[in-house]
Design a protein around this motif. Structure first.
Motif, mmCIF file in Angstrom:
data_model
loop_
_atom_site.group_PDB
_atom_site.id
_atom_site.type_symbol
_atom_site.label_atom_id
_atom_site.label_comp_id
_atom_site.label_asym_id
_atom_site.label_seq_id
_atom_site.Cartn_x
_atom_site.Cartn_y
_atom_site.Cartn_z
ATOM 1 N N TYR A 185 0.835 -1.200 0.000
ATOM 2 C CA TYR A 185 0.000 0.000 0.000
ATOM 3 C C TYR A 185 0.860 1.236 0.000
ATOM 4 O O TYR A 185 1.617 1.501 0.925
ATOM 5 N N ALA A 223 -5.744 9.618 0.993
ATOM 6 C CA ALA A 223 -5.819 8.635 2.062
ATOM 7 C C ALA A 223 -6.629 9.169 3.233
ATOM 8 O O ALA A 223 -6.498 10.317 3.632
ATOM 9 N N ALA A 283 -0.473 -0.831 6.625
ATOM 10 C CA ALA A 283 -1.534 -1.272 5.720
ATOM 11 C C ALA A 283 -1.170 -2.493 4.891
ATOM 12 O O ALA A 283 -1.990 -2.958 4.110
ATOM 13 N N GLU A 329 -8.578 -4.334 6.060
ATOM 14 C CA GLU A 329 -9.100 -3.170 6.780
ATOM 15 C C GLU A 329 -9.115 -1.911 5.913
ATOM 16 O O GLU A 329 -9.849 -0.975 6.203
ATOM 17 N N TYR A 330 -8.318 -1.896 4.865
ATOM 18 C CA TYR A 330 -8.230 -0.724 3.995
ATOM 19 C C TYR A 330 -9.011 -0.906 2.695
ATOM 20 O O TYR A 330 -8.963 -0.034 1.829
ATOM 21 N N ASP A 381 -11.618 1.826 2.060
ATOM 22 C CA ASP A 381 -10.956 3.085 1.704
ATOM 23 C C ASP A 381 -10.498 3.068 0.253
ATOM 24 O O ASP A 381 -10.697 4.038 -0.490
#
Length: 337
Positions: free
Chosen positions: A5, A11, A177, A188-189, A192
């Motif tokens: 990442y 972000a 990340a 978890e990202y 996003d």
């Protein structure tokens, strides 16, 4: 290829932006309090016009600090603020001489927090040119050139600080990340990354696609060969996915044996070709760990972003296409309609 990442300017969690916000609160409120104190001193000295002007400026700074206490102020407001402070310092230097010079340094330091990298250099050089012009008028040359050099040193140190902070932030994001096993972005990202891709496609009016890939019957591989073998297979699967992914594509490990690959500026037909290559890389080359060799397959679902679509709906369309591929016998790719 996209092996980990690398945070973009969009972000969600940006340490530098958060640090800037905290600094700007201090700048707005601190400047307001200092200028208010200066207005009181001017009033005591009998300079009522100057006191009134300074008091109005102080109130303006405090109002800006209050309005933008939870977000960064627009760049044009920061530009007005720094021009106002620069003018006050210039007037102070002309009236107080060498005593007014000391106020230049905190003003220069403020610029490092007030502006984005895109216009930072322009603003800092404009402020430097203003201060240099004033000090050469109010100070003897043997003092003025030393002050000008010291300002350049401050600018250089500040620029080095910004570069170091930016590098540290990238490394911190990457470490936080990146999935330790596969080197892909952590699950978890995922939201996003998908939301950023959707927002970018919406703003730029460009296509964007993603594919959701799931290893077929992967639990049986773990049950038969063990989880250590399964981890090695997943590590190799991720490497093969990244070998097909392009520089701007993002590979996310969305679950145990599931991956999501985001293709920016890519229509569904091109994404289908890339996803087909990924499934072929998994299907055609057996996975070998020491003396054990196994052939595994994967299924995938491709979805192109549609205007006005929520990121969850976009991801859900790919998941539905993946479910269709699984229900029709696995080891195949389906495109959401």
């Amino acid at each position: 290829m996209n092996q980990s990442y690398s945070p973009s300017s969009d972000a969600t969690f940006d340490l530098w932006q958060h640090f800037r916000l905290l600094a700007m609160r201090g700048i707005y409120f601190g400047s307001g309090i200092v200028i208010a104190g200066t207005s009181v001193y001017a009033a005591i000295q009998g300079s009522w016009a100057a006191a009134a002007a300074l008091f109005c400026i102080a109130i303006g700074f405090i109002i800006i600090g209050y309005l933008y206490r939870n977000e960064l102020a627009p760049q044009w407001i920061n530009f007005l603020v720094i021009c106002c402070l620069g003018t006050l310092v210039s007037v102070s230097m002309k009236s107080a001489g060498i005593l007014g010079v000391y106020w230049m340094y905190p003003i220069l330091a403020m610029v490092f927090f007030m502006f984005d990298k895109t216009i930072f250099v322009l603003v800092i050089m404009l402020i430097y040119a203003l201060f240099a012009a004033v000090i050469y008028q109010v100070l003897p040359f043997e003092y003025a050139w030393r002050v000008a050099i010291s300002m350049l040193v401050l600018i250089g140190v500040g620029a080095a600080f910004l570069i170091m902070m930016s590098s540290m932030q990238r490394k911190l994001f990457s470490a936080a990340a990146t999935d330790s096993l596969t080197g892909c972005v952590k699950r978890e990202y995922l939201s996003d990354m998908v939301q950023q891709a959707a927002n970018k496609a919406e703003r730029a009016k460009q296509p964007a696609s993603l594919v959701q890939i799931d290893m077929d019957s992967f639990q049986s591989v773990n049950d038969r060969y063990g989880y250590l073998f399964g981890d090695k297979v997943l590590e190799e699967v991720a490497r093969r996915l990244r070998s097909v992914a392009r520089t701007n594509d993002t590979v996310v490990r969305s679950n145990g044996a599931e991956f999501v690959v985001i293709f920016p500026n890519t229509a569904s037909d091109e994404a289908e070709e890339l996803a087909t290559q990924m499934l072929d890389r998994i299907r055609h080359d057996p996975f070998s760990v020491k003396s054990l060799t196994v052939t595994v397959t994967a299924s995938g679902g491709v979805a192109e972003y549609k205007r006005g679509q929520q990121w969850g709906e976009w991801l859900g369309a790919a998941d539905s296409a993946l479910y269709q591929a699984k229900s029709q016998g696995r080891d195949r790719l389906k495109v959401a309609q």
